[in-house]
Scaffold this motif. Structure first.
Motif, PDB file in Angstrom:
ATOM      1  N   ARG A 219       0.865  -1.182   0.000  1.00  0.00           N
ATOM      2  CA  ARG A 219       0.000   0.000   0.000  1.00  0.00           C
ATOM      3  C   ARG A 219       0.906   1.238   0.000  1.00  0.00           C
ATOM      4  NH1 ARG A 219      -2.743  -2.442   5.279  1.00  0.00           N
ATOM      5  NH2 ARG A 219      -0.482  -2.659   5.576  1.00  0.00           N
ATOM      6  N   VAL A 220       0.778   2.047  -1.049  1.00  0.00           N
ATOM      7  CA  VAL A 220       1.764   3.103  -1.305  1.00  0.00           C
ATOM      8  C   VAL A 220       1.091   4.472  -1.305  1.00  0.00           C
ATOM      9  CG1 VAL A 220       3.554   3.916  -2.886  1.00  0.00           C
ATOM     10  CG2 VAL A 220       3.081   1.462  -2.700  1.00  0.00           C
ATOM     11  N   LEU A 221       1.671   5.396  -0.539  1.00  0.00           N
ATOM     12  CA  LEU A 221       1.227   6.780  -0.509  1.00  0.00           C
ATOM     13  C   LEU A 221       2.197   7.607  -1.341  1.00  0.00           C
ATOM     14  CD1 LEU A 221       0.533   7.152   3.333  1.00  0.00           C
ATOM     15  CD2 LEU A 221      -0.961   6.202   1.563  1.00  0.00           C
ATOM     16  N   ILE A 222       1.679   8.367  -2.302  1.00  0.00           N
ATOM     17  CA  ILE A 222       2.496   9.228  -3.142  1.00  0.00           C
ATOM     18  C   ILE A 222       1.904  10.625  -3.102  1.00  0.00           C
ATOM     19  CG2 ILE A 222       3.362   9.672  -5.476  1.00  0.00           C
ATOM     20  CD1 ILE A 222       3.165   6.730  -6.083  1.00  0.00           C
ATOM     21  N   SER A 223       2.759  11.622  -2.936  1.00  0.00           N
ATOM     22  CA  SER A 223       2.315  13.016  -3.045  1.00  0.00           C
ATOM     23  C   SER A 223       2.739  13.562  -4.398  1.00  0.00           C
ATOM     24  CB  SER A 223       2.918  13.865  -1.929  1.00  0.00           C
ATOM     25  OG  SER A 223       4.325  13.935  -2.070  1.00  0.00           O
ATOM     26  N   GLY A 224       2.077  14.644  -4.807  1.00  0.00           N
ATOM     27  CA  GLY A 224       2.349  15.222  -6.110  1.00  0.00           C
ATOM     28  C   GLY A 224       1.497  14.569  -7.184  1.00  0.00           C
ATOM     29  N   ALA A 225       1.515  15.187  -8.365  1.00  0.00           N
ATOM     30  CA  ALA A 225       0.789  14.627  -9.502  1.00  0.00           C
ATOM     31  C   ALA A 225       1.499  14.973 -10.803  1.00  0.00           C
ATOM     32  CB  ALA A 225      -0.641  15.171  -9.535  1.00  0.00           C
ATOM     33  N   LEU A 246      -2.615  10.554  -4.348  1.00  0.00           N
ATOM     34  CA  LEU A 246      -1.868  11.524  -5.143  1.00  0.00           C
ATOM     35  C   LEU A 246      -2.338  12.900  -4.682  1.00  0.00           C
ATOM     36  CD1 LEU A 246      -1.995   9.896  -8.704  1.00  0.00           C
ATOM     37  CD2 LEU A 246       0.057  10.191  -7.309  1.00  0.00           C
ATOM     38  N   SER A 247      -1.599  13.942  -5.013  1.00  0.00           N
ATOM     39  CA  SER A 247      -1.984  15.260  -4.503  1.00  0.00           C
ATOM     40  C   SER A 247      -1.470  16.361  -5.421  1.00  0.00           C
ATOM     41  CB  SER A 247      -1.420  15.470  -3.088  1.00  0.00           C
ATOM     42  OG  SER A 247      -0.003  15.556  -3.131  1.00  0.00           O
ATOM     43  N   ASP A 248      -1.951  17.581  -5.172  1.00  0.00           N
ATOM     44  CA  ASP A 248      -1.360  18.767  -5.794  1.00  0.00           C
ATOM     45  C   ASP A 248      -1.384  19.890  -4.766  1.00  0.00           C
ATOM     46  OD1 ASP A 248      -3.946  19.780  -5.774  1.00  0.00           O
ATOM     47  OD2 ASP A 248      -4.223  19.675  -7.945  1.00  0.00           O
ATOM     48  N   ALA A 294      -5.000  19.491   2.074  1.00  0.00           N
ATOM     49  CA  ALA A 294      -4.314  18.476   2.874  1.00  0.00           C
ATOM     50  C   ALA A 294      -3.204  17.790   2.075  1.00  0.00           C
ATOM     51  CB  ALA A 294      -5.305  17.424   3.361  1.00  0.00           C
ATOM     52  N   ARG A 295      -2.260  17.208   2.806  1.00  0.00           N
ATOM     53  CA  ARG A 295      -1.255  16.333   2.223  1.00  0.00           C
ATOM     54  C   ARG A 295      -1.620  14.895   2.581  1.00  0.00           C
ATOM     55  NH1 ARG A 295       3.682  20.386   3.752  1.00  0.00           N
ATOM     56  NH2 ARG A 295       3.310  19.599   5.862  1.00  0.00           N
ATOM     57  N   PRO A 296      -1.100  13.915   1.853  1.00  0.00           N
ATOM     58  CA  PRO A 296      -1.599  12.541   2.012  1.00  0.00           C
ATOM     59  C   PRO A 296      -1.240  11.854   3.317  1.00  0.00           C
ATOM     60  CG  PRO A 296      -0.507  12.830  -0.117  1.00  0.00           C
ATOM     61  CD  PRO A 296      -0.187  14.031   0.702  1.00  0.00           C
ATOM     62  N   TRP A 297      -0.233  12.342   4.042  1.00  0.00           N
ATOM     63  CA  TRP A 297       0.435  11.519   5.049  1.00  0.00           C
ATOM     64  C   TRP A 297      -0.414  11.169   6.261  1.00  0.00           C
ATOM     65  CZ3 TRP A 297       3.291  10.511   1.404  1.00  0.00           C
ATOM     66  CH2 TRP A 297       3.915  11.489   0.616  1.00  0.00           C
ATOM     67  N   THR A 298      -1.472  11.902   6.538  1.00  0.00           N
ATOM     68  CA  THR A 298      -2.312  11.603   7.706  1.00  0.00           C
ATOM     69  C   THR A 298      -3.695  11.101   7.304  1.00  0.00           C
ATOM     70  OG1 THR A 298      -3.125  13.886   7.795  1.00  0.00           O
ATOM     71  CG2 THR A 298      -1.147  13.400   9.058  1.00  0.00           C
ATOM     72  N   ALA A 310       6.463  15.772  -4.378  1.00  0.00           N
ATOM     73  CA  ALA A 310       5.916  17.079  -4.772  1.00  0.00           C
ATOM     74  C   ALA A 310       6.971  18.170  -4.674  1.00  0.00           C
ATOM     75  CB  ALA A 310       4.694  17.410  -3.930  1.00  0.00           C
ATOM     76  N   THR A 311       7.342  18.564  -3.445  1.00  0.00           N
ATOM     77  CA  THR A 311       8.268  19.692  -3.297  1.00  0.00           C
ATOM     78  C   THR A 311       9.013  19.548  -1.978  1.00  0.00           C
ATOM     79  OG1 THR A 311       8.430  22.104  -3.405  1.00  0.00           O
ATOM     80  CG2 THR A 311       6.569  21.195  -2.168  1.00  0.00           C
ATOM     81  N   GLN A 312       9.837  20.555  -1.627  1.00  0.00           N
ATOM     82  CA  GLN A 312      10.650  20.436  -0.421  1.00  0.00           C
ATOM     83  C   GLN A 312       9.809  20.603   0.839  1.00  0.00           C
ATOM     84  OE1 GLN A 312      11.174  22.892  -2.730  1.00  0.00           O
ATOM     85  NE2 GLN A 312      11.341  24.887  -1.734  1.00  0.00           N
TER      86      GLN A 312
END
Length: 452
Positions: A219-225, A246-248, A294-298, A310-312
């Motif tokens: 099960r994989v969490l990825i941020s950014g798109a 995924l996120s933006d 929101a960001r994916p991590w929580t 995504a970014t720094q």
């Protein structure tokens, strides 16, 4: 060590490397002088970019190129077009790029550049006029054996095409001056995919070493798109994993069921990003939940792998704790400096007291961006090689070379950590990456008389 409160991103990058190479410096104190030297760019170019809007009015932006270190080869690093671009950000990115490029094993120095120009909301004609104005100045300072820029945030295939066309017109030469070029005019196969694919290839080795496992069912969490997130997601899916997020910049998409995103979803997202639209426009028949801001991590209760792409500074200390609580065993940065120092410290602390890999349950194995995401610049280096030889390798050839580079980079980080940071049976990949990259670069600098 430098002390630059007005350059927080650069100071963070310096502090992160300083803290992890300390065991090496303690055993080899002669290298402390080298660390002072390597923090100072060889050259910083800053210039004005004036261009014409469609309505005829004149706009002005700041342009930069930080030529940080050429000990291993010509300066190599991307051009970022984004409103947040400033000298601190570019020095941080260029500093990281030095050691990232060293880990590829290819002959590339480190640099970074860009502008505070924002491509969003601009017409193609406006972007073309900006790129021609930007390259008018930049072309004086780059060359196939001097400095070879590439794409980055805001600088995709369209912008690279305009920049290359401008350079060709100004200099009257067709050369491998930029990487990420179109496939029919000097570009390499696998370059758009390289950072995402390489990230997954790197984590594949982490999975094998820590748990003797693979991507099947993970099960994989990825941020950014963007490119990195898209191609990392596609490779994870191909290898049997389930991409759940995924996120933006406006929020995060979370899959409602365990199967996660499909290749068709990723293709639709790629089209959305090409049109520079938000992820909320994805048509998914209710299969995803949207979390604004929101960001994916929580947002997911159970996961195995997290790939910030995504970014720094997109993973904070609290988010690091949330990932560990969700069962995440692997964190690898597809973005540059994706985790705050506090988050890195939390991931690294899970290795403490682990006497053997068989007792490593509870460890969150962390890989820094300079190692895990070096696949993009590695294939840029391969593109440079193809340009020099006037050759074009097949997709299969480039992909195999990319795999070999990522495996070698992982093994170099792992083995260097074991040799210099014997604090746990689970090696510190961040320390290994920093020490291996640092030593390779500064040894070359010493040989060339930059310090002694």
């Amino acid at each position: 060590m430098s002390n630059l409160p007005s350059e927080p991103e650069f100071q963070q990058a310096v502090n992160e490397i300083a803290s992890t190479i300390e065991p090496f410096l303690a055993k080899n104190p002669e290298y402390r002088r080298a660390f002072e030297v390597v923090q100072i760019p060889e050259r910083i170019i800053q210039f004005r970019v004036t261009w014409e809007r469609d309505d005829g009015s004149i706009a002005v932006n700041r342009g930069y190129r930080v030529q940080f270190n050429s000990a291993l080869g010509p300066y190599k690093g991307g051009l970022r077009l984004h409103p947040t671009v400033n000298l601190s950000v570019l020095k941080f990115l260029g500093f990281e790029q030095i050691f990232k490029n060293a880990l590829t094993g290819l002959s590339m120095g480190g640099g970074k550049g860009g502008s505070d120009f924002d491509p969003k909301g601009k017409t193609d004609a406006e972007i073309r006029r900006f790129c021609y104005a930007f390259m008018l100045e930049l072309s004086r300072h780059i060359g196939a054996d001097t400095d070879i820029p590439a794409g980055d945030i805001g600088t995709g295939g369209r912008e690279i095409g305009f920049l290359f066309g401008a350079y060709k017109r100004y200099q009257n030469e067709f050369s491998g001056i930029l990487t990420g070029k179109g496939a029919d005019w000097g570009g390499s196969f696998i370059r758009p995919e390289a950072t995402g694919y390489g990230l997954v290839y790197y984590v594949t080795e982490m999975l094998r070493d820590l748990d003797n496992t693979d991507w099947q069912g993970k099960r994989v969490l990825i941020s950014g798109a963007g490119n990195v997130a898209q191609y990392a997601a596609l490779k994870v899916i191909e290898l049997g994993g389930h991409v759940l997020t995924l996120s933006d910049s406006t929020g995060a998409l979370v899959a409602k069921d365990a199967t996660g995103f499909t290749p068709a979803d990723i293709a639709a997202i790629a089209d959305i990003k090409l049109r520079r639209e938000p992820l909320t426009t994805l048509q998914s028949e209710g299969r995803f939940e949207w979390h604004a801001g929101a960001r994916p991590w929580t947002l997911v209760e159970k996961a195995d792998v997290a790939l910030p792409s995504a970014t720094q500074n997109e993973v904070s200390a609290d988010e690091a704790k949330a990932l560990i609580a969700a069962g995440v065993r692997y964190v690898a940065e597809g973005s540059n400096m994706g985790c705050t120092q506090e988050a890195i410290d939390i991931f690294e602390s899970t290795r403490s007291g682990v006497a053997s890999l068989s007792s490593s349950q509870g460890v969150c194995y962390y890989a820094p961006g300079k190692a895990a995401n070096c696949g993009g610049v590695a294939v840029s280096g391969l593109e440079m090689g193809q340009n020099s030889q006037r050759l074009k390798w097949s997709s299969e050839e480039v992909d195999q070379k990319l795999k070999n580079i990522m495996v070698t980079a992982y093994e170099n980080c792992r083995d260097t950590a074991k040799a210099h940071v014997a604090d746990s049976a689970v090696p510190s990949l961040v320390a290994g990456a920093n020490i291996a990259g640092f030593k390779k670069v500064v040894d070359a600098m010493r040989d060339q008389g930059d310090w002694w």
